[in-house]
Design an enzyme around this catalytic site. Structure first.
Site, PDB file in Angstrom:
ATOM      1  N   HIS A 127     -21.242  41.554  82.608  1.00  0.00           N
ATOM      2  CA  HIS A 127     -21.085  40.894  83.898  1.00  0.00           C
ATOM      3  C   HIS A 127     -21.547  39.442  83.830  1.00  0.00           C
ATOM      4  O   HIS A 127     -20.860  38.527  84.323  1.00  0.00           O
ATOM      5  CB  HIS A 127     -21.870  41.642  84.982  1.00  0.00           C
ATOM      6  CG  HIS A 127     -21.823  40.962  86.311  1.00  0.00           C
ATOM      7  ND1 HIS A 127     -22.765  40.027  86.703  1.00  0.00           N
ATOM      8  CD2 HIS A 127     -20.922  41.021  87.321  1.00  0.00           C
ATOM      9  CE1 HIS A 127     -22.457  39.578  87.893  1.00  0.00           C
ATOM     10  NE2 HIS A 127     -21.346  40.172  88.300  1.00  0.00           N
TER      11      HIS A 127
ATOM     12  N   CYS B 189     -10.725  16.857  50.505  1.00  0.00           N
ATOM     13  CA  CYS B 189     -11.587  17.639  51.400  1.00  0.00           C
ATOM     14  C   CYS B 189     -13.033  17.164  51.355  1.00  0.00           C
ATOM     15  O   CYS B 189     -13.919  17.836  51.870  1.00  0.00           O
ATOM     16  CB  CYS B 189     -11.505  19.124  51.045  1.00  0.00           C
ATOM     17  SG  CYS B 189     -11.975  19.516  49.352  1.00  0.00           S
TER      18      CYS B 189
END
Length: 800
Positions: free
Chosen positions: A428, A759
């Site tokens: 919740h 990279c």
């Protein structure tokens, strides 16, 4: 036949068009029952797969207004609401109490009560005498695209008998004026007196003897839509909705599932210490879960796949992402769908805006948990252990509690952040904080004990799945980008990524895939144990090491399987995030000192004076001592590609000193089921050693391309140990010698029409270096996430 004048409608008579009559929840149940569960006639062929939906009937909005009118409640409620101050929690509590009281003291008209009892008896005829039913409210404005009303109304489970049923219905009607509902209607600007309530009466699934949970057909934190998130607990589902436990969680990759792959790409064992079972007469009873059950997943992988398939069917039918509740009957072993409603946070966002929250600090967090959202919140702590004390809560404070349920909404809506001891990503607190746009960290276990009232804290949800709570007010920045305005370049911009839990968020960046996915990050942060210590676990004599491994591999008797599971999941989350774009996976490249830092590492690693140029990369894979670990790594990659269906994974071999070494690695990969070019598998080599440049053509004879590792190439070209502080400043990728090396590699790859990318860190740090790479004709530049948009904008100025 028209049923529009009836007070009671069975699910078989309800469709999605009846929202104004039975609310979103009941309309959806009726739609699913008719579309997926209702038996067809002999002459009518079924066009869709069967989905189990428990039968039931609905108390309609017409019945609600009949009840209100028969008891003259309209004028009474209007009078009560005239004194309501939306800014006062005390006023909210007083008005809510009075409104509920007059509803509870009212009577259900006799003819309406008679209809309800008659239909309950028909349900008994179908399922057995005195059956248990769920009595669930379905608001007429509920589950609309922008209002979930999630858990706002009362639900009554395991209701047996006619008298008890009528009592539960009246309590449901009263819940339309619960404090949380009134506050929520204020938040969503829904009129209190024009809001009707329908009630569903549905046969209960015996999940008290089985399990239950929630599914979302997207990632709840980022809105990434290529996955189904399945949460599961033991017992009745109210426990997960109320956030009283941390559930098991599973991610299923949708494109793989639709192609027939068993694409459960991630599994996380929850903390399921409690569960709800049926009470002796009615209602629910909370009991403890045995340690044996806590350490097991509450559903099987096959059941996860079945649920995910149903979720995809339901999503396709409705044409929008869904929030779905499910239950498993412990008596029959059958799975059921008990509710589906629109996902209300991400699925209706149309603007493609990418926000970066950046917090920079060297301070260690005082507490960690599961991050909800990607924002940062700050404020003074207010620990509240009981909802009756929420009137103490002040706007802008950080709400800290064990868990929340709908009664907490009045405080949640004015909080700067929310922190709970229990709960997972579908509890919740998580659902409502997302809807309110409030950062939350759930499942901390000890927040209510560690954090103190008035303590100033920073709640950071910006760094992936792990939420961090820092003491004090730490400065942070927010950057906002409209992705529609980001220009396109000829040069491919790709991403460097290590942490799997940041992948779904990063997938929204305008990139052509992943140029570097780091296995070593998954090894160090997710697995944390030396692979050989897992492979040789039964032979380990050191009790301390053995106990530490046991504590980190709960649920795994076979420790090798733990390694393969965890690594394949980490790899797959990254590959799934960018599917079908290529994801270049660099195989393990930890150095001996880094391997030594893993649990059990000291048993298998020797001290090296310079690990940076020692036993690492390709030389490890070919070594008989390390080969078992390499085999497990191959199994993980093969599982990601062949079991999960992630064929977009390429392999990158790091630190390959010689062509002969490269041939040995390729042969080992093939032996372990990773054959170059089979099923589209590309295998490239990192270009980070001068020998890779000098013999580039020979390396390109056996590999499908090169990815330049500019960090290591710089140190080896210039003869610098980058770990040495004395000369670290000399290691600059913009050095002329390094740039000449890179120019050579780009030219040779382009001539051979093979992949060439970079990279290393340099293009993320130095814009002029990125411009140099583009000028030389590199195919792709891989960047850190926080540099992608900045670099694209820089290169676009030069029309690159």
């Amino acid at each position: 036949m028209s049923y529009k004048n009836k007070y009671i409608l069975w699910y078989r008579d309800i469709s999605a068009r009846d929202v104004s009559l039975v609310g979103g929840k009941n309309a959806s149940l009726g739609e699913m029952f008719n579309r997926f569960a209702k038996p067809k006639t002999k002459n009518e062929k079924r066009k869709t797969e069967l989905i189990n939906v428990p039968d039931g009937f609905a108390f309609t909005a017409k019945a609600y207004w009949y009840f209100i009118k028969a008891n003259n409640l309209g004028k009474k409620l209007k009078s009560i609401l005239q004194n309501y101050d939306p800014q006062s929690i005390n006023s909210l509590q007083q008005v809510g109490k009075k409104a509920r009281s007059i509803i509870l003291n009212a009577k259900i008209p006799e003819d309406l009560a008679r209809d309800i009892i008659q239909d309950y008896r028909l349900l008994e005829k179908k399922y057995g005498k005195n059956i248990s039913v769920a009595v669930r409210s379905s608001g007429i404005a509920e589950d609309s695209p922008k209002t979930s009303f999630a858990g706002q109304f009362e639900t009554f489970l395991n209701v047996k008998g006619e008298k008890e049923l009528l009592s539960a219905i009246k309590k449901c009607l009263a819940s339309s004026f619960g404090d949380r509902v009134i506050a929520y209607r204020d938040e969503k600007k829904v009129s209190h007196l024009k809001f009707a309530l329908s009630i569903g009466i549905q046969r209960m699934v015996r999940s008290d003897l089985g399990s239950s949970g929630i599914m979302f057909t997207l990632d709840t934190e980022t809105g990434f839509q290529n996955v189904v998130l399945v949460s599961s607990i033991w017992g009745v589902g109210e426990m997960i909705v109320k956030g009283k436990v941390t559930p098991d969680e599973f991610y299923v990759f949708k494109p793989g599932l639709k192609q027939g792959f068993k694409s459960v790409i991630a599994k996380n064992l929850g903390r399921k210490e409690k569960k709800f079972i049926y009470g002796e007469n009615d209602g629910l009873k909370e009991v403890s879960v045995s340690k044996n059950q806590q350490d097991k997943f509450s559903i099987t992988e096959e059941e996860v796949l079945q649920l995910a398939q149903w979720a995809c069917l339901i999503e396709k039918h409705y044409g929008a992402p869904q929030d779905i509740e499910w239950a498993k009957d412990g008596k029959t072993g059958e799975l059921f769908i008990t509710q589906s409603r629109p996902e209300t946070i991400h699925s209706f966002q149309t603007a493609r805006v990418y926000r970066e929250y950046r917090l920079s600090t060297k301070k260690a967090p005082i507490l960690n948990g599961i991050a909800v959202g990607n924002k940062i919140g700050q404020g003074k702590v207010r620990v509240i252990n009981n909802v009756s004390q929420i009137n103490q809560f002040q706007k802008g404070e950080v709400l800290v509690t064990k868990m929340t349920d709908p009664d907490w909404v009045p405080a949640m809506r004015i909080a700067s952040a929310i922190v709970t001891d229990e709960g997972g990503k579908t509890c919740h607190a998580a659902i409502i904080s997302r809807e309110l746009g409030v950062p939350a960290i759930v499942g901390t276990d000890t927040a209510t004990k560690v954090l103190k009232n008035s303590q100033l804290v920073t709640v950071d949800c910006s760094q992936g799945l792990e939420g961090k709570i820092f003491s004090g007010k730490i400065p942070f920045k927010i950057k906002k980008y409209n992705l529609k305005n980001i220009p396109k370049l000829k040069t491919k911009i790709m991403l460097n990524i290590g942490a799997p839990d940041t992948a779904f968020k990063s997938s929204f960046l305008p990139v052509a895939g992943v140029g570097l996915a780091r296995v070593e990050f998954i090894l160090a942060e997710k697995i944390k144990i030396h692979p050989l210590a897992l492979y040789h676990f039964n032979k380990i004599k050191n009790r301390k090491v053995k106990r530490e491994i046991e504590n980190n591999t709960i649920g795994y008797k076979n420790k090798k399987e733990f390694f393969v599971d965890e690594l394949s999941e980490g790899i797959s989350q990254i590959a799934a995030a960018f599917y079908p774009k290529p994801v270049i996976l660099r195989m393990s490249d930890l150095k001996s000192n880094e391997y030594n830092n893993l649990i059990g590492g000291e048993l298998y690693e020797q001290q090296e004076s310079n690990p940076m140029i020692g036993w690492r990369g390709a030389s490890r894979y070919a070594d008989p001592q390390f080969r078992p670990a390499f085999k497990m790594e191959c199994q993980a990659i093969k599982r990601a590609r062949d079991v999960f269906g992630l064929k977009n994974i390429w392999i990158m071999v790091p630190f390959c000193r010689t062509v002969e070494e490269g041939k040995k690695v390729l042969a080992l990969l093939k032996k372990n089921g990773l054959e170059q070019k089979k099923s589209g598998l590309k295998i490239i080599v990192m270009c980070e050693i001068p020998s890779n440049v000098i013999l580039a053509d020979k390396f390109l004879d056996i590999f499908d391309g090169m990815s330049i590792g500019s960090n290591d190439l710089t140190q080896l070209v210039l003869g610098i140990d980058r770990d040495s502080a004395k000369i670290a400043g000399e290691g600059d990728e913009r050095n002329e010698a390094v740039k000449e090396m890179i120019k050579t590699v780009i030219a040779k790859c382009n001539k051979r029409k093979k992949y060439c990318g970079i990279c290393g860190e340099a293009p993320s740090i130095f814009p002029e270096f990125a411009e140099f790479l583009v000028k030389e004709g590199i195919e792709s530049i891989s960047l850190n996430a926080d540099s992608v948009i900045k670099t694209i904008l820089t290169l676009a100025k030069g029309k690159r």
